[in-house]
Every structure is written in C-alpha cells, then in structure tokens.
Write a protein that holds these residues in place. Sequence first.
Motif, PDB file in Angstrom:
ATOM      1  N   LEU A   5       0.863  -1.181   0.000  1.00 29.00           N
ATOM      2  CA  LEU A   5       0.000   0.000   0.000  1.00 29.00           C
ATOM      3  C   LEU A   5       0.899   1.230   0.000  1.00 29.00           C
ATOM      4  O   LEU A   5       1.522   1.558   1.010  1.00 29.00           O
ATOM      5  N   THR A   6       0.986   1.899  -1.147  1.00 31.30           N
ATOM      6  CA  THR A   6       1.876   3.043  -1.289  1.00 31.30           C
ATOM      7  C   THR A   6       1.070   4.331  -1.267  1.00 31.30           C
ATOM      8  O   THR A   6       0.109   4.491  -2.037  1.00 31.30           O
ATOM      9  N   VAL A   7       1.452   5.237  -0.392  1.00 38.09           N
ATOM     10  CA  VAL A   7       0.839   6.558  -0.306  1.00 38.09           C
ATOM     11  C   VAL A   7       1.842   7.570  -0.841  1.00 38.09           C
ATOM     12  O   VAL A   7       2.972   7.653  -0.352  1.00 38.09           O
ATOM     13  N   GLY A   8       1.438   8.311  -1.854  1.00 40.52           N
ATOM     14  CA  GLY A   8       2.329   9.282  -2.473  1.00 40.52           C
ATOM     15  C   GLY A   8       2.041  10.703  -2.037  1.00 40.52           C
ATOM     16  O   GLY A   8       0.934  11.022  -1.601  1.00 40.52           O
ATOM     17  N   VAL A   9       3.063  11.549  -2.149  1.00 43.60           N
ATOM     18  CA  VAL A   9       2.904  12.990  -1.975  1.00 43.60           C
ATOM     19  C   VAL A   9       3.379  13.646  -3.265  1.00 43.60           C
ATOM     20  O   VAL A   9       4.527  13.434  -3.681  1.00 43.60           O
ATOM     21  N   LEU A  43       2.971  -0.807   4.320  1.00 49.41           N
ATOM     22  CA  LEU A  43       2.872   0.604   3.963  1.00 49.41           C
ATOM     23  C   LEU A  43       4.191   1.144   3.445  1.00 49.41           C
ATOM     24  O   LEU A  43       5.265   0.825   3.961  1.00 49.41           O
ATOM     25  N   ALA A  44       4.088   2.009   2.439  1.00 52.58           N
ATOM     26  CA  ALA A  44       5.251   2.728   1.933  1.00 52.58           C
ATOM     27  C   ALA A  44       4.817   4.138   1.574  1.00 52.58           C
ATOM     28  O   ALA A  44       3.660   4.369   1.187  1.00 52.58           O
ATOM     29  N   PHE A  45       5.729   5.074   1.721  1.00 47.30           N
ATOM     30  CA  PHE A  45       5.447   6.477   1.418  1.00 47.30           C
ATOM     31  C   PHE A  45       6.493   6.984   0.440  1.00 47.30           C
ATOM     32  O   PHE A  45       7.690   6.714   0.600  1.00 47.30           O
TER      33      PHE A  45
END
Length: 255
Positions: A5-9, A43-45
Amino acid sequence: MPQNLTVGVLALQGGVVEHLNLLRKAAAHIQSSSPESLEGLELAFTEVRTTAQLTQCSALIIPGGESTTMAIVARRLGLLDPLREFVKVQHKPVWGTCAGLVMLAEQASATKQGGQELVGGLDVKVLRNRYGTQMQSFVAGLDLGFLGQGEEPFRAVFIRAPIVEEVNIAAEGGGCLEQGGKGPPVEVLAVYHGGEGQKQAGEGNGKGDIVAVRQGNVFGTSFHPELTNDVRIHVWWLRQVLDAARHGKLVVNGV
C-alpha cells in the motif's frame, strides 16, 4: 504475502517532506495503537513526480505551495490528466492541503490573469488567498469533530489560505461522481469563525469560513497540518486509506 500500500505525496512544489514525515509518524501511531489495522498490509510512502510513480500509489496527498505553479509544472510533466484519472475515475483517496485544496476544486476564484488549470474532484468553488499575503499568516484553534469527541482544538496554520466559497456547485457530472450516477454531497468538516485572520481579511460573512471539506474519496483542508507536530489528521486520513484498501473503495459515512 502482505499487500503493498503506497501513499504518495505530489512532489512538484510545496510541503512534500513535511507530509512524508507526518505520514510516517501516523503509521507508527497506528502500528502502536491498533496493529490489527495494518495486518496483511505493507505501507510505503513516496514522492510522486511522474505518471509511473503515480500509478504505483493507492492514495495521494497534494501539498501546500503555490497552486498556479503546481498546475503549470504538472502540465509540463504530463501529470494533469493522470491526476484527474486518479481522482475522478479510479476514485482513490486524495487529500489536498491549502494549494492542494485549490487544485482539487472544480472552480476557483481570484486566480491569476488567464486563470489556472485544476485537477478537480470536489464539487466546490474556492477563493484563493482569503486571508491576504504571507505576512498575514496566522495560527488558529479549530474544533474538528471528525477527529472524535473530546479532542482538543487543532492548531491550524493558515498561510495565504483559500476557503470554500460554494459547495455542491454541480448537481451532476461533478468531480467525484461515480460513472452513470450521482455521487455523495460535499461534507463541511470544519469552519473557521474569525479571530486574527478574519480581522485581517475584513468582517467576513458572519457564518464563518469553510476550511475543511470531504466528498467521497476527496478530502481538502485550507490549512497546513503538515507544518505542525500534531499527527491527528494524518492518522485519521491514513486510517481511511487503510479501510479503502480492505474494502476496495473508500467507505463514506459508514456506507
């Protein structure tokens, strides 16, 4: 195997590092307080500057900064249409802070000459720079009921902040509407009722300024939670992202 689950900015301009730092702190908080929420998920950001990076993301934050500059850079990099697809067609969780809120609005006023391109997704009209110049920035306590009962006010940082002037501007065909049907209405999550910023900007409309909204998969705040040490909004939003990953879509109002 855990699900990635990758959350990007979006890293075109603005408070990118600050959001990434608070996202990591929010993940650590969730891990310590309710580890079952992360069971089966990894999780990854990451920073997002290309379409390829965007396609790897399950959720995205569009940070504060300068919305006109973001739009110009996004267009040059070929990111505007992929961002619209991400928000409006794929309906992935997206959060915009300050300039990010402007980018996610369907309409904006007080834009620079010639206007600016928007990603859209929120059926709202925003007013840019509601509180004046950067010199007129301020911090105000906001009661954020969506964080839970009994929570202390959130110390919100307003820097050349926009506000939401109008909500539900499109009865049909708006940014968050599901294909072939009507989408959810815009929820007003926070209103700023005056004080220092209102005095600087004028008398206001007597009803307060709308400074946080949500519509389906899209969340927007006028202020900058990433410029504080308060992790509560990032925890709240990240929990929604985790729920969306488990249910296959963002759960809105328990539905």
